[in-house]
Design an enzyme around this catalytic site. Structure first.
Site, PDB file in Angstrom:
ATOM      1  N   LYS A 218     -10.134  -0.368  10.807  1.00 16.94           N
ATOM      2  CA  LYS A 218     -10.324  -1.539   9.946  1.00 16.94           C
ATOM      3  C   LYS A 218     -10.669  -2.772  10.788  1.00 16.94           C
ATOM      4  CE  LYS A 218      -7.010   0.046   6.451  1.00 16.94           C
ATOM      5  NZ  LYS A 218      -7.833   0.418   5.292  1.00 16.94           N
TER       6      LYS A 218
ATOM      7  N   GLN B 238      -4.353  -5.303   7.193  1.00 18.42           N
ATOM      8  CA  GLN B 238      -5.387  -6.192   6.633  1.00 18.42           C
ATOM      9  C   GLN B 238      -5.338  -7.592   7.246  1.00 18.42           C
ATOM     10  OE1 GLN B 238      -7.761  -5.099   4.796  1.00 18.42           O
ATOM     11  NE2 GLN B 238      -6.967  -3.193   3.961  1.00 18.42           N
TER      12      GLN B 238
ATOM     13  N   CYS C 107      -4.805   2.560  -3.617  1.00 17.74           N
ATOM     14  CA  CYS C 107      -3.558   3.053  -3.004  1.00 17.74           C
ATOM     15  C   CYS C 107      -2.414   2.071  -3.228  1.00 17.74           C
ATOM     16  CB  CYS C 107      -3.719   3.325  -1.512  1.00 17.74           C
ATOM     17  SG  CYS C 107      -4.881   4.619  -1.176  1.00 17.74           S
TER      18      CYS C 107
ATOM     19  N   HIS D 104       0.873  -1.182   0.000  1.00 20.51           N
ATOM     20  CA  HIS D 104       0.000   0.000   0.000  1.00 20.51           C
ATOM     21  C   HIS D 104       0.911   1.234   0.000  1.00 20.51           C
ATOM     22  CE1 HIS D 104      -2.761   2.951   1.869  1.00 20.51           C
ATOM     23  NE2 HIS D 104      -3.760   2.140   1.556  1.00 20.51           N
TER      24      HIS D 104
ATOM     25  N   ASP E   2       3.173  -4.925   8.003  1.00 19.69           N
ATOM     26  CA  ASP E   2       1.988  -4.069   7.908  1.00 19.69           C
ATOM     27  C   ASP E   2       0.779  -4.989   8.072  1.00 19.69           C
ATOM     28  OD1 ASP E   2      -0.230  -2.692   7.105  1.00 19.69           O
ATOM     29  OD2 ASP E   2       0.663  -1.844   5.287  1.00 19.69           O
TER      30      ASP E   2
END
Ligand code: PLP
Length: 405
Positions: free
Chosen positions: A226, A203, A364, A123, A200
């Site tokens: 999220k 997600q 993104c 991202h 990261d």
């Protein structure tokens, strides 16, 4: 299905609204999730019962608000199994967490010509902060290529490692392809070469259990919004010995031990990285979101979403002209797709008129789009509160739009 959808959907007031007179079908969960009532109520409770600035106060409310913020830190610590609460830094979200790390890490641990390894599927939040530091500190960026299934192979990461590699930074789950990367293998690889690894987890933490000690990752970042929590708050996890080596990011209140105009000494972890008044209402509500997730059970969430992914993949593939982008065997509940030569934006606009919220565009991840040779995709991303009926509505919507073109 594993979970009782009807009961679960009652927890999320927004899911029962209509758009254009049609029941909302919300399939944009990778962008942000809807909030359960307990999280919404928790925000209200903080502001209506304990609101006071934290840490500095001796008075009752200030101590209560401080306790609430610090309890939330311990809840996050437990959720990702960090070794201590000092390893949990509250930030505004994944983006700020990576900017914090990039700025402090490159400034203190890198020399010009040192290298940071990223992957093609990052991202922008895990690309631009490193490019900014490339300008400032002279670090160089190396990029791991993708396989045709949309996967990252550990051996391709190893190819890029050199004596100048200082950090490997990669996403756990791709927000476009849904691919779940073999981060455990890549972390072990990094450590074989004494290279720390940043994950990261924007997600991943909402979809399946993530244990930072079991993974042995050095840094891990994610956003509350999220994972059913409020916007404007997120987390940077770092191993204590590594965070201690990094200089402060922003200066201001809270992050200091002693200040004179000649010299300032800094507070200890985690406060060294939390300049200014923190979002104690947000952290408290994030704590509530985590308890909500735990009450449903992450394993149940994972199983429910795996079933939704299987169902949606099969149903969408039955549509003529359907092309799913990202065909890894290890996927989270995200499906990017294109249908024939229909522009994703046109399809997205028409689906919207049927009450179906999907995302269109580059998500993104423009370098990923370049690598795939496309401008953008449609993306349906599922949470455990979505239903097979909603997937049918999506598929029927796509079929109707296809007929119009
Ligand atoms: N990383 C990934 C993989 C994401 O999917 C996102 C958001 O979509 C981000 C980083 C940025 O998160 P935020 O905008 O909450 O900072």
């Amino acid at each position: 299905m594993y979970l009782n959808e009807e009961n679960i959907r009652k927890d999320f007031p927004l899911l029962s609204r209509e758009v254009y007179g049609k029941p909302l079908v919300y399939l944009d969960n990778a962008a942000t999730t809807q909030k359960p009532l307990c999280v919404i109520r928790k925000m209200e409770e903080v502001y209506s019962t304990i609101n006071a600035n934290i840490h500095r106060g001796v008075h009752y409310l200030s101590r209560q608000a401080t306790e609430s913020h610090e309890n939330a830190r311990r809840t996050v610590q437990r959720y990702i199994n960090a070794a201590s609460p000092e390893e949990i830094i509250f930030t505004r979200g994944t983006t700020e967490s990576i900017n914090l790390l990039a700025a402090t890490f490159c400034r203190s641990q890198c020399k010009p010509g040192d290298e940071i390894i990223l992957t093609t599927m990052e991202h922008h939040a895990n690309i631009i902060p490193w490019q900014i530091q490339r300008e400032i500190t002279g670090v160089e960026l190396k990029v791991v290529p993708l396989t045709k299934e949309g996967e990252i192979r550990t051996e391709d990461v190893e190819e890029l490692i050199s004596s100048r590699t200082r950090l490997i930074a990669l996403t756990h789950v791709s927000n476009v392809l849904g691919t779940i990367n073999p981060v455990d293998e890549i972390i072990r690889l990094g450590h074989n070469y004494n290279i720390p690894v940043l994950i990261d987890a924007a997600q991943s933490v909402q979809h399946f259990p993530v244990d930072v000690q079991a993974l042995d990752c050095d840094f891990l970042v994610f956003s509350s919004h999220k994972m059913y929590g409020p916007t404007g708050i997120g987390v940077l996890y770092g191993k204590k010995n590594l965070l201690e080596k990094l200089p402060p990011y922003q200066g201001g209140g809270e992050m200091i031990a002693h200040v004179t105009f000649e010299k300032t000494t800094f507070n200890e972890l985690p406060f060294k990285f939390e300049a200014g008044t923190p979002d104690y209402a947000g952290s408290t509500a994030l704590g509530e979101a985590i308890r909500y997730i735990e009450s449903i059970g992450l394993d149940n969430i994972r199983r429910q979403e795996e079933q939704l992914l299987r169902y949606a993949t099969e149903r969408l593939l039955s549509i003529p002209g359907m092309k799913i982008i990202g065909t890894s065997q290890h996927k989270s509940s995200v499906i990017s797709f294109l249908v024939g030569s229909i522009h994703p934006y046109d399809m997205g606009l028409l689906l919207d008129r049927f009450g179906i919220a999907v995302r269109t565009g580059h998500h993104c991840a423009q370098p990923l789009m370049n690598a795939l040779g496309i401008e953008g995709t449609l993306r349906a991303s599922f949470a455990f509160y979505n239903t097979e009926k909603e997937i049918d509505t999506l598929a029927e919507g796509i079929e109707r739009v296809t007929k119009m073109f």
